[in-house]
Design an enzyme around this catalytic site. Structure first.
Site, PDB file in Angstrom:
ATOM      1  N   SER A 543     -81.671 104.541  79.546  1.00  0.00           N
ATOM      2  CA  SER A 543     -83.336 102.981  79.600  1.00  0.00           C
ATOM      3  C   SER A 543     -82.986 103.213  80.761  1.00  0.00           C
ATOM      4  O   SER A 543     -83.677 105.106  81.199  1.00  0.00           O
ATOM      5  CB  SER A 543     -82.491 102.060  78.908  1.00  0.00           C
ATOM      6  OG  SER A 543     -83.497 101.169  78.892  1.00  0.00           O
ATOM      7  N   HIS A 663     -83.283 100.636  70.537  1.00  0.00           N
ATOM      8  CA  HIS A 663     -82.028 101.347  71.870  1.00  0.00           C
ATOM      9  C   HIS A 663     -80.389 100.916  72.069  1.00  0.00           C
ATOM     10  O   HIS A 663     -79.964 101.261  73.141  1.00  0.00           O
ATOM     11  CB  HIS A 663     -83.186  99.821  72.690  1.00  0.00           C
ATOM     12  CG  HIS A 663     -83.184 100.201  73.806  1.00  0.00           C
ATOM     13  ND1 HIS A 663     -84.013 101.289  74.618  1.00  0.00           N
ATOM     14  CD2 HIS A 663     -82.561  99.458  75.710  1.00  0.00           C
ATOM     15  CE1 HIS A 663     -83.907 101.708  75.874  1.00  0.00           C
ATOM     16  NE2 HIS A 663     -82.989 100.844  76.658  1.00  0.00           N
TER      17      HIS A 663
END
Length: 693
Positions: A543, A663
């Site tokens: 991320s 994610h």
């Protein structure tokens, strides 16, 4: 003879040229963003299939992959238990056992009572792709609200279970529902959701009564429709346990919020929504709780390490705050919670946890001892004296400790059991100087007998953003790496929260480069201290940490041998145009603003790839259902590096796009096993760990 480049799948070039703030910008792979709405097109899907197939052709043929998978699998199949939550006489928690793809939701009727299974996601969806992400029991423990999502899309749908028999009420609420707080009489709750599932900036707070239609739920507060605060994380609300007070927060950046107190009973009865200001228009983060007739406030306003105050709810403005727990210069407050008579404060000192209990009646304080240098979190109830502590460290398996304040005693409530000897695993903390002289800390993990000969395969992990701290956490995945002679390092970079709000602020916006310099300095220190060398050093991040590793591989390509770059942001000129990314403009800046554009384009990994330069081997990975960081970042970076880098087949640029995940939240065990085997096998291959055994 010149070494041959890998035979990558073809990535067509469709040059898009534009002028941004007087600067000519060229984008050869914009088509990999998908259609006008960022949705995947058939052409992009086929390109992804080819990239995945190419990656499989490399990784599946690496010697030792299957034995490594066999070692990793039992470490991932270990039991894991969330912090228990009190509700009436009952206690609720998640636990995942063995081969289960997802955690199950359990309940006990007392601290040492018999366990009862409430929800097993695999009985709902045999594919293992559906997960229960959160739960919120009613105050009496009779009802349980929970949120389910599938394939990592984080689109949580709320359902309500009767705990006594496992049946469900007819109430269901959709659109990324989170933050449920029950009314005192358990007749309903407030909740947060998106008004429009297609618009991540449409968060709203509503009141729901059991049995009512969702369309009839009263609106309490909604995200602003225009102005710079219309695209932040928006509103958040909580209720006091007695249902009298509503605390309303609105995020003004990634490190600040406004906060008000509302008489909820008055609003519910009369419709009058009077916001009593606690703190507004300040560059700080503030949270509050109403306990026993007092308003308690935790704020870092003018106190970057945090301070706790007490004030009368009738006059909650800042001028009336009275200091209850003053700021410490040697530690930052990372969490707090209340028992019936005490306030438990979790401090972070040198990136590790300390717990302190403050008696609310006598103001006496006492430290709660922990097993060592590690990470601790707490779960309390305002109506009980006892509480739970979850503790873990790099070389200490997660455990949950039951602490009885009345008798000042503790007992192990749950512990992860692994058939692995961790006694020869060493954990050290070191400090090094970054490029500008700033002192930065780093954890090192390695086995007894590792020599400082400059030849140890080493994996350096970092994040450095959003005030998130990298503290000592247990990961079974590093055990084979450590057993075979590898070193694992975690750097506490600026941008994180390890050393308070100033540490976070020092790695934001125009100062983002300092985060990269901190990470590069960590690598240089590891080499200078002869733990490793550039040819044995790999870096990893996810991320915001994927942005970190992406930037560092472009800035200092000869400092590292290999790079893991997960669910990353890499096109920093266009990142804000996709999904929920405008949330992060206060952290990074936005290319629509000229001064922001100057620093963003200067470090944006995608825009700084040099033609015919040799880079480290790179493994980019992302999830096609990611609702946070768009997979276009990993796609475009892969295509651009494959087209321009001078890397040979020994140092390939690889991409893996998981078609069934997002994610990372809710990823099932079977996918995680394959994913982690790929990543660790790639790092071993590149750093030569197998030959170091």
């Amino acid at each position: 003879m010149a070494k041959k480049k890998p035979d990558y799948p073809k990535s067509k070039i469709v040059a898009v040229k534009e002028e941004i703030h007087g600067v000519q910008c060229k984008d050869d792979f914009r088509w990999l963003e998908g259609d006008a709405d960022g949705k995947i097109t058939p052409e992009v899907a086929e390109w992804t299939n080819q990239q995945n197939a190419f990656t499989r052709s490399i990784l599946d043929n690496l010697p030792g992959r299957q034995p490594l998978k066999q070692r990793i699998t039992p470490l991932l199949e270990r039991s894991d238990n969330s912090l228990p939550v009190f509700a009436g006489s009952r206690i609720f928690y998640f636990r995942r056992e063995g081969h289960k793809n997802q955690p199950c939701l359990f309940m006990v009727d007392s601290v040492w009572g018999k366990e009862q299974l409430l929800i097993d996601p695999e009985l709902i969806d045999k594919t293992g792709l559906t997960n229960v992400a959160w739960f919120s029991p009613s105050h009496d423990g009779e009802l349980l609200a929970y949120g389910m999502a599938r394939s990592g899309d984080e689109n949580y749908r709320l359902k309500i279970m009767r705990v006594k028999d496992g049946t469900h009420l007819g109430d269901e609420i959709c659109n990324k529902v989170i933050n449920v707080f029950w009314l005192a009489d358990n007749s309903g709750f407030i909740y947060s959701r998106l008004a429009d599932i297609k618009n991540p900036y449409s968060r709203e707070i509503r009141l729901h009564y059991l049995g009512d239609k969702t369309d009839d739920d009263r609106l309490i507060y909604a995200q602003y429709k225009e102005g710079p605060l219309a695209t932040t994380w928006g509103p958040f609300a909580s209720l006091s346990e007695d249902g009298r007070w509503l605390l309303l927060s609105y995020y003004t950046s990634t490190r600040s919020n406004d906060l008000w107190l509302i008489d909820f009973h008055n609003w519910n009865d009369s419709g009058e929504f009077e916001k009593r200001e606690i703190i507004v228009d300040c560059d700080s983060m503030t949270h509050a709780r109403v306990i026993g007739g007092s308003l308690y406030i935790h704020s870092n306003e003018d106190t970057p390490n945090g301070q706790i105050y007490q004030v009368d709810p009738a006059e909650p403005s800042r001028k009336n705050w009275k200091i209850l727990i003053p700021e410490r210069t040697d530690a930052t407050i990372e969490g707090w919670d209340f028992t019936r008579s005490s306030l438990i404060v979790s401090y972070q000192k040198f990136a590790a946890s300390e717990l302190v209990k403050f008696d609310l009646a006598t103001a006496q304080q006492s430290e709660i001892s922990l097993p060592g240098i590690g990470s601790a979190s707490i779960s309390c109830s305002e109506s009980k004296e006892d509480f739970f502590i979850r503790y873990e460290s790099f070389n200490f398996c997660p455990s949950i400790i039951y602490y009885d304040c009345a008798s000042n005693s503790r007992k192990a409530w749950w512990k992860c059991e692994l058939a692995v000897d961790l006694s020869d695993m060493r954990v050290e903390q070191h400090f090094y100087e970054s490029k500008d002289g700033t002192r930065v800390s780093m954890f090192l993990v390695y086995r007894d007998g590792v020599k400082k000969n400059g030849q140890n395969p080493t994996l350096l992990y970092g994040y450095g953003g959003f005030g998130i701290s990298m503290t000592p956490a247990f990961s079974g995945l590093i055990i084979p790496w450590i057993q075979d002679g590898g070193i694992y390092a975690v750097a506490n970079l600026r941008g994180g929260g390890e050393y308070g709000d100033k540490w976070h602020q020092a790695g934001m916006l125009s100062q983002k480069k300092l985060v990269f310099e901190d990470f590069e300095a960590a690598a240089e220190w590891l080499i200078a201290q002869k733990y490793t060398c550039s040819e044995k050093l790999a870096i990893s991040g996810r991320s915001n940490g994927g942005l970190l590793t992406g930037a560092c591989l472009i800035r200092r390509p000869h400092l590292f041998k290999a790079v893991l770059c997960g669910v990353p942001l890499l096109d920093m000129v266009r990142y804000h145009l996709f999904l929920m990314a405008r949330y992060w403009v206060p952290e990074y800046g936005c290319a629509e603003n000229e001064k922001d554009f100057d620093w963003l384009v200067d470090y944006s990994p995608y825009h700084n790839i040099c033609r015919n330069r040799e880079y480290p081997a790179v493994f980019l990975y992302t999830g096609e259902n990611d609702t946070r960081v768009h997979p276009m970042h990993a796609r475009k970076m892969t295509a651009a590096m494959q087209a321009n880098a001078a890397n040979t087949h020994e140092k390939p640029i690889l991409l893996w796009v998981d078609r069934e995940s997002g994610h990372g939240m809710g990823k099932p065990l079977n996918i995680t096993v394959e994913e982690q085997t790929d990543q660790w096998m790639f790092i071993r291959w590149q750093t030569g760990l197998e030959t170091a055994r």
